[in-house]
Design an enzyme around this catalytic site. Structure first.
Site, PDB file in Angstrom:
ATOM      1  N   GLY A 323      33.138  31.429  40.826  1.00 30.85           N
ATOM      2  CA  GLY A 323      32.806  32.843  40.964  1.00 30.85           C
ATOM      3  C   GLY A 323      34.046  33.721  40.916  1.00 30.85           C
ATOM      4  O   GLY A 323      35.021  33.427  40.217  1.00 30.85           O
ATOM      5  N   SER A 324      34.031  34.788  41.688  1.00 32.52           N
ATOM      6  CA  SER A 324      35.111  35.779  41.629  1.00 32.52           C
ATOM      7  C   SER A 324      36.433  35.288  42.199  1.00 32.52           C
ATOM      8  O   SER A 324      37.449  35.969  42.054  1.00 32.52           O
ATOM      9  CB  SER A 324      34.679  37.056  42.347  1.00 32.52           C
TER      10      SER A 324
END
Length: 630
Positions: A323-324
């Site tokens: 993810g981020s």
């Protein structure tokens, strides 16, 4: 007359010849016997004396004491405890079934035990002891000793068995020991000793030969039947080496307890300078103790059929889309290609590429965004724009440099490498060309990008320190009363420009300490202990256009298995990083599940810092009972 005299003389001559022949033969035979006796009793006396001694003396191997495993402060995490066994001498007890019935009223003896005992009795001589049961409790030992007059041929024998004081909290690191299988027999005599155990996973397997030590021996005098008369001499052998870990048992226990409230999760804390693993936890976990005594079929089935895979060390074997948390890598790759941190992009909440629309997590968008804001507020569109400029191969190059996409080198078995895609990788693995839209998805840590919690912790440690740290759980070994050997030195520099790392540090600082940061509510408020971090949400399902139009369904409204994974990476303290942390909570619904855990772990790590001169108040984690682990 003359003829009779001649015949008599012939008979006498014949008798004399026969007597001489027989006498010569007897003399020759006697000479041979004397020579043979001289050869056996004088020339070969030493040889036959040794053979006689071999018949009289048996040499028995003695299992060495397995080495302890201790944490960085010398706290034992794998030890040997007393193991009391009850044994039967067949020639003394008479009726076997009756003897087992009597013992069965004191210690559990099931049908499988009875079959094994009867099989051993048939195989062994009547005076050879047969083990009925081991790992007796002290009360069971007491009952047997009290009832010994009614239990002829029953003896209590004391030995050692492996014990793990921290049980489930550290089992994925230590592993466990169990009986030697036929496949593991290498011809080494000690492996064939009854009850001998070898490492099967974790550190116990990695350093099994060092932990084993060297077998001893005992010289036993026996009679013609093989019955023991007395012990003539004894050499205990050399105990196994003591293994010293980089880990902190108290911090490990805290980490495990902090994760226990989650159904499936993993967390890692590293020393950012050396890569030493301070804690590594994976839940659900398992108790290594029963493996030592032997799991029942039901116990083994329960462990292997559990969908949450308690035997898997998710910290090194679980792979997740980061993810981020991947965005710092994209930012560093962009700066390496000359794209400065002041470069901006406008985020209206999406980016259109051809016929496809790539959404930002914030539906109304972030507006004009630079690199710091892009990381602090986790703007997806900003990193879509960077991916279009940099390309997947340059992003992958930086990811490899920071420890993703390959084994980290940790000294634990069964590590998984994860995946960092490139154009060549996709062509080789899938047989298709790379699409530009896939670069956008990879830039926010989705798509083909997969990493383990350990890799994310290594990435964070390298970002925090600028050093090519390699994680390790073993600090070194020491022989009995010896010094630690094989210590690990500080890692070398990664060669990344300090000004680039400063941009990342400042942005991660803003993630937690700026009011608009995505993890501001989970910040560390204690002065000088603040952390810099990065949130991450890993989707496990595709959001349909209809769902977007109606409004994205909340994770808590979905079944557990369809909720997003929650991730968080962080380092602390911000001004002088000492610790790096990565937390993954499977189906936690996003970073809000992982961020508070990482905060608590970094607080506890700093509280337990051995460099601190005085004890500090315990920072109580949510749902964890306070305890002075020091």
């Amino acid at each position: 007359m003359v003829q009779q005299r001649n015949e008599e003389q012939d008979r006498q001559k014949s008798f004399t010849r026969r007597a001489l022949v027989l006498g010569g033969a007897q003399l020759l035979l006697t000479g041979v016997l004397v020579a043979r006796l001289q050869y056996l009793q004088i020339s070969q006396a030493k040889k036959y004396k040794l053979l006689a001694e071999d018949n009289r003396i048996n040499i028995r191997l003695l299992a060495p004491t397995r080495g302890r495993i201790v944490d960085r402060f010398g706290v034992p995490v794998a030890v040997n405890r007393q193991n009391y066994q009850v044994q039967l001498v067949p020639e003394k007890f008479g009726d076997l079934d009756r003897a087992l019935d009597r013992l069965g009223s004191i210690v559990p003896i099931d049908e499988n035990d009875r079959k094994r005992i009867k099989r051993d009795v048939k195989r062994k001589r009547s005076f050879t002891p047969v083990t009925v049961r081991d790992n007796l409790t002290w009360s069971q030992v007491g009952y047997i000793e009290i009832n010994k007059p009614d239990l002829p041929g029953v003896d209590i024998v004391e030995g050692l068995t492996r014990d793990y004081p921290y049980s489930t909290s550290i089992s994925h690191v230590l592993g466990y020991v169990a009986a030697v299988t036929e496949r593991e027999l290498t011809g080494e005599p000690v492996l064939e000793l009854p009850g001998f155990r070898v490492g099967k996973s974790g550190v116990e397997k990695l350093l099994d030969k060092d932990l084993r030590g060297t077998a001893g021996s005992s010289q036993i005098e026996v009679n013609a039947l093989g019955r023991t008369i007395q012990e003539l001499s004894r050499d205990e052998g050399r105990p196994g080496n003591e293994v010293v870990l980089t880990m902190d048992a108290g911090l490990q226990l805290y980490t495990h307890q902090r994760l226990v409230g989650e159904r499936s999760a993993a967390a890692v804390i590293l020393d950012v300078a050396t890569g030493g693993v301070l804690s590594l936890a994976s839940v659900p976990s398992y108790d290594p103790g029963p493996f030592n005594v032997g799991l029942s079929r039901e116990q083994w089935h329960a462990l292997t059929s559990d969908p949450l895979t308690p035997l898997t060390n998710k910290a090194i074997s679980g792979v997740y889309a980061p993810g981020s948390t991947f965005k710092m890598i994209v930012a560093l790759a962009a700066m390496k290609e000359g794209i400065g941190p002041s470069t901006t992009a406008f985020c209206p909440g999406y980016l259109d590429l051809g016929d496809n629309r790539f959404h930002c997590w914030k539906r109304q968008g972030h507006g004009r965004t630079d690199m710091n804001k892009g990381i602090a507020e986790s703007c997806d569109v900003y990193f879509y724009e960077l991916a279009l400029k940099v390309g997947i191969d340059k992003i992958a190059e930086m990811a490899y440099r920071l420890g993703l996409g390959s084994d980290t080198g940790i000294d634990l078995p069964n590590e998984v490498a994860g995946t960092i895609p490139t154009k060549a990788w996709k062509q080789a693995a899938i047989g298709e060309r790379w699409q530009i839209g896939e670069s956008l998805i990879a830039a926010i840590g989705q798509g083909f990008v997969l990493a383990t919690p350990m890799q994310l912790a290594v990435m964070t440690a390298r970002l925090a320190s600028g050093r090519a740290v390699t994680p390790h759980v073993v600090r070194g070994q020491r022989a009995v009363e010896g010094d630690i050997v094989n210590g690990v030195a500080e890692a070398e520099s990664l060669g990344l420009p300090p000004e680039h790392l400063k941009v990342i540090h400042n942005a991660m600082d803003d993630v937690t300490n700026s009011r608009k940061g995505t993890a501001y509510r989970y910040r560390i408020e204690q002065e000088d202990w603040t952390m810099g971090g990065k949130t991450g949400t890993s989707q496990v399902r595709r959001i349909t256009p209809a769902e977007r139009k109606a409004g994205v369904i909340k994770n808590e409204d979905l079944p557990w298995s369809r909720r997003d994974h929650g991730l968080f990476v962080a380092f602390a303290p911000v001004d002088n990083p000492r610790y790096a942390c990565a937390v993954v909570v499977e189906h936690g619904g996003g970073s809000k599940a992982a961020a508070p855990i990482a905060r608590d772990l970094l607080l506890e790590a700093q509280r337990r810092d051995p460099a601190r001169a005085e004890a500090l108040p315990l920072v109580v984690a949510d749902g964890v009972t306070p305890h002075n682990w020091g």
